[in-house]
Design an enzyme around this catalytic site. Structure first.
Site, PDB file in Angstrom:
ATOM      1  N   SER A 143      -1.690  -1.524  -8.355  1.00  0.00           N
ATOM      2  CA  SER A 143      -1.379  -2.919  -8.020  1.00  0.00           C
ATOM      3  C   SER A 143      -1.445  -3.079  -6.513  1.00  0.00           C
ATOM      4  CB  SER A 143       0.046  -3.251  -8.494  1.00  0.00           C
ATOM      5  OG  SER A 143       0.467  -4.502  -8.003  1.00  0.00           O
ATOM      6  N   TYR A 156       9.335  -0.563  -9.146  1.00  0.00           N
ATOM      7  CA  TYR A 156       7.947  -0.921  -9.480  1.00  0.00           C
ATOM      8  C   TYR A 156       7.024  -0.596  -8.298  1.00  0.00           C
ATOM      9  CZ  TYR A 156       3.866  -3.647 -10.921  1.00  0.00           C
ATOM     10  OH  TYR A 156       2.589  -4.036 -11.263  1.00  0.00           O
TER      11      TYR A 156
HETATM   12  N1  LIG Z   1       0.042  -9.259 -14.095  1.00  0.00           N
HETATM   13  C1  LIG Z   1       0.012  -8.941 -12.804  1.00  0.00           C
HETATM   14  O1  LIG Z   1       0.222  -9.798 -11.918  1.00  0.00           O
HETATM   15  C2  LIG Z   1      -0.327  -7.532 -12.373  1.00  0.00           C
HETATM   16  C3  LIG Z   1      -0.683  -7.312 -11.042  1.00  0.00           C
HETATM   17  C4  LIG Z   1      -1.005  -6.030 -10.629  1.00  0.00           C
HETATM   18  C5  LIG Z   1      -0.978  -4.984 -11.524  1.00  0.00           C
HETATM   19  N2  LIG Z   1      -0.612  -5.220 -12.799  1.00  0.00           N
HETATM   20  C6  LIG Z   1      -0.572  -4.072 -13.708  1.00  0.00           C
HETATM   21  O2  LIG Z   1      -1.427  -4.328 -14.799  1.00  0.00           O
HETATM   22  C7  LIG Z   1      -0.982  -3.612 -15.938  1.00  0.00           C
HETATM   23  C8  LIG Z   1      -0.910  -4.550 -17.132  1.00  0.00           C
HETATM   24  O3  LIG Z   1       0.072  -5.532 -16.859  1.00  0.00           O
HETATM   25  P1  LIG Z   1       0.058  -6.982 -17.538  1.00  0.00           P
HETATM   26  O4  LIG Z   1       0.214  -7.943 -16.440  1.00  0.00           O
HETATM   27  O5  LIG Z   1      -1.064  -7.097 -18.479  1.00  0.00           O
HETATM   28  O6  LIG Z   1       1.462  -6.900 -18.299  1.00  0.00           O
HETATM   29  P2  LIG Z   1       1.880  -7.391 -19.769  1.00  0.00           P
HETATM   30  O7  LIG Z   1       1.224  -8.672 -20.102  1.00  0.00           O
HETATM   31  O8  LIG Z   1       3.376  -7.309 -19.772  1.00  0.00           O
HETATM   32  O9  LIG Z   1       1.290  -6.245 -20.708  1.00  0.00           O
HETATM   33  C9  LIG Z   1       1.820  -4.958 -20.654  1.00  0.00           C
HETATM   34  C10 LIG Z   1       1.208  -4.130 -21.758  1.00  0.00           C
HETATM   35  O10 LIG Z   1       1.811  -2.829 -21.730  1.00  0.00           O
HETATM   36  C11 LIG Z   1       2.312  -2.526 -23.034  1.00  0.00           C
HETATM   37  N3  LIG Z   1       3.503  -1.690 -22.915  1.00  0.00           N
HETATM   38  C12 LIG Z   1       4.674  -1.988 -22.297  1.00  0.00           C
HETATM   39  N4  LIG Z   1       5.533  -0.987 -22.446  1.00  0.00           N
HETATM   40  C13 LIG Z   1       4.902  -0.023 -23.166  1.00  0.00           C
HETATM   41  C14 LIG Z   1       5.269   1.245 -23.652  1.00  0.00           C
HETATM   42  N5  LIG Z   1       6.505   1.742 -23.443  1.00  0.00           N
HETATM   43  N6  LIG Z   1       4.382   1.951 -24.376  1.00  0.00           N
HETATM   44  C15 LIG Z   1       3.144   1.460 -24.616  1.00  0.00           C
HETATM   45  N7  LIG Z   1       2.722   0.262 -24.179  1.00  0.00           N
HETATM   46  C16 LIG Z   1       3.595  -0.467 -23.461  1.00  0.00           C
HETATM   47  C17 LIG Z   1       2.631  -3.879 -23.656  1.00  0.00           C
HETATM   48  O11 LIG Z   1       2.518  -3.868 -25.062  1.00  0.00           O
HETATM   49  P3  LIG Z   1       3.749  -3.652 -26.088  1.00  0.00           P
HETATM   50  O12 LIG Z   1       4.848  -4.561 -25.669  1.00  0.00           O
HETATM   51  O13 LIG Z   1       3.106  -4.003 -27.384  1.00  0.00           O
HETATM   52  O14 LIG Z   1       4.082  -2.216 -25.978  1.00  0.00           O
HETATM   53  C18 LIG Z   1       1.447  -4.704 -23.130  1.00  0.00           C
HETATM   54  O15 LIG Z   1       0.320  -4.496 -23.935  1.00  0.00           O
HETATM   55  C19 LIG Z   1       0.368  -2.997 -15.547  1.00  0.00           C
HETATM   56  O16 LIG Z   1       0.196  -1.654 -15.181  1.00  0.00           O
HETATM   57  C20 LIG Z   1       0.783  -3.824 -14.346  1.00  0.00           C
HETATM   58  O17 LIG Z   1       1.658  -3.112 -13.494  1.00  0.00           O
HETATM   59  C21 LIG Z   1      -0.289  -6.461 -13.258  1.00  0.00           C
END
Ligand SMILES: NC(=O)c1ccc[n+]([C@@H]2O[C@H](COP(=O)([O-])OP(=O)(O)OC[C@H]3O[C@@H](n4cnc5c(N)ncnc54)[C@H](OP(=O)(O)O)[C@@H]3O)[C@@H](O)[C@H]2O)c1
Length: 282
Positions: A143, A156
């Site tokens: 990130s 985080y």
């Molecule tokens: N959105 C942003 O602004 C942003 C920015 C920079 C980086 N990121 C990174 O991008 C990645 C994806 O984030 P996102 O924004 O798509 O978040 P999200 O919408 O909350 O999705 C998170 C995903 O991770 C899964 N997950 C959570 N806990 C888990 C566990 N214990 N075991 C297996 N799967 C798990 C969730 O599915 P279940 O609940 O079904 O397990 C979901 O599919 C993350 O690494 C985040 O740090 C996001």
């Protein structure tokens, strides 16, 4: 150029958000998929949509990657299958929000188990298998939060800084060899990232997940060691902390999170817990 056609890609956190977007974009480029997350029903929906849209083979493996035994079981399950994994996208991730000393540290510790421990274990497990086969790739989703301390998201920011440093070090260790690793650094992306907290994201100030996914995969295909798949301003924000003292970088990030209300945000009750999957757990 890496050719995704005919490969098998495993995406963690594929039940929604960026993970679902990575899965869709990989399938569009011709890769078969193994999708991993806790919620089996949500994974199955994503898989069904992708099969109809792109006609590729999609397998779902529900697992709670915050549990070391699930991570081990996932690696063993892949070993039992006839098709090995060519590309792993370590995307699953989460953040605790709010003042660190308020409440219990459960969600902080869960985020470290997922964002750091599971990512390292999967990188090692799949990396060794790929090295033995003589090819493979790993994309670790970090990130822009990796580049400075993040007050009110302290664990985080620290976890993503780990992913940044770990992946850069590994990329150098593996340079010129058959296994390639790349870190991806999205900025704010319109997903349900804060859903299990009281905080909400300003969707207008966030990039669409499908664009972030496509750019990440373009960068990996081109052999880049790092990807900044967000809008240019998000990449520029990663330079500022390199130009000022660490203390000032922390102040600036803290000010940003105060203005955004992250300092007043709380983790939803039960948010730290392990959500049961609706079918078998790995
Ligand atoms: N959105 C942003 O602004 C942003 C920015 C920079 C980086 N990121 C990174 O991008 C990645 C994806 O984030 P996102 O924004 O798509 O978040 P999200 O919408 O909350 O999705 C998170 C995903 O991770 C899964 N997950 C959570 N806990 C888990 C566990 N214990 N075991 C297996 N799967 C798990 C969730 O599915 P279940 O609940 O079904 O397990 C979901 O599919 C993350 O690494 C985040 O740090 C996001």
């Amino acid at each position: 150029m890496y050719d995704y056609r005919g490969t098998v890609s495993l995406v963690t956190g594929a039940s929604t958000g960026l993970g679902a977007a990575y899965a869709d974009e990989l399938a569009r480029r011709g890769s078969a998929l193994v999708l991993v997350a806790r919620r089996a029903a949500a994974l199955d929906e994503v898989a069904a949509r992708i099969r109809v849209r792109h006609g590729v083979q999609v397998t779902t493996l529900p697992a709670d990657l915050g549990r070391p035994e699930d991570v081990t079981a996932l690696l063993e399950e892949i070993d039992r299958r006839d098709r090995p994994v060519d590309l792993v996208v370590n995307n699953a991730g989460m953040s605790a929000v709010g003042p660190f000393l308020d409440g219990r540290p459960d969600r902080d510790l869960d985020s470290i188990a997922l964002n750091v421990t599971a990512l390292v274990t999967l990188t090692h497990g799949f990396g060794r298998r790929m090295a033995a086969r003589g090819r493979g790739g790993i994309i670790n989703v970090a990130s822009t939060a990796a580049f400075q301390p993040m007050p009110f998201q302290a664990t985080y920011g620290a976890g993503k800084a780990f992913v940044l440093s770990f992946t850069e070090a590994l990329a150098e260790e593996l340079r010129g060899g058959p296994v390639r690793v790349m870190a991806a650094h999205p900025g704010a992306t319109a997903t349900g990232f804060f859903d299990r907290t009281s905080h909400t994201m300003d969707a207008a100030a966030a990039d669409p997940a499908d664009r972030v996914a496509a750019r990440t995969l373009d960068d990996f295909a081109r052999g880049r060691p790092a990807s900044y798949p967000g809008r240019p301003a998000f990449r520029a924000m990663t330079w500022l902390p390199r130009l000022v003292s660490r203390r000032l970088a922390a102040r600036l990030a803290g000010g940003f999170n105060r203005r955004s209300g992250v300092d007043r945000a709380t983790n939803a009750p039960g948010a730290a817990g392990h959500t049961p999957t609706s079918s078998g757990r790995m």
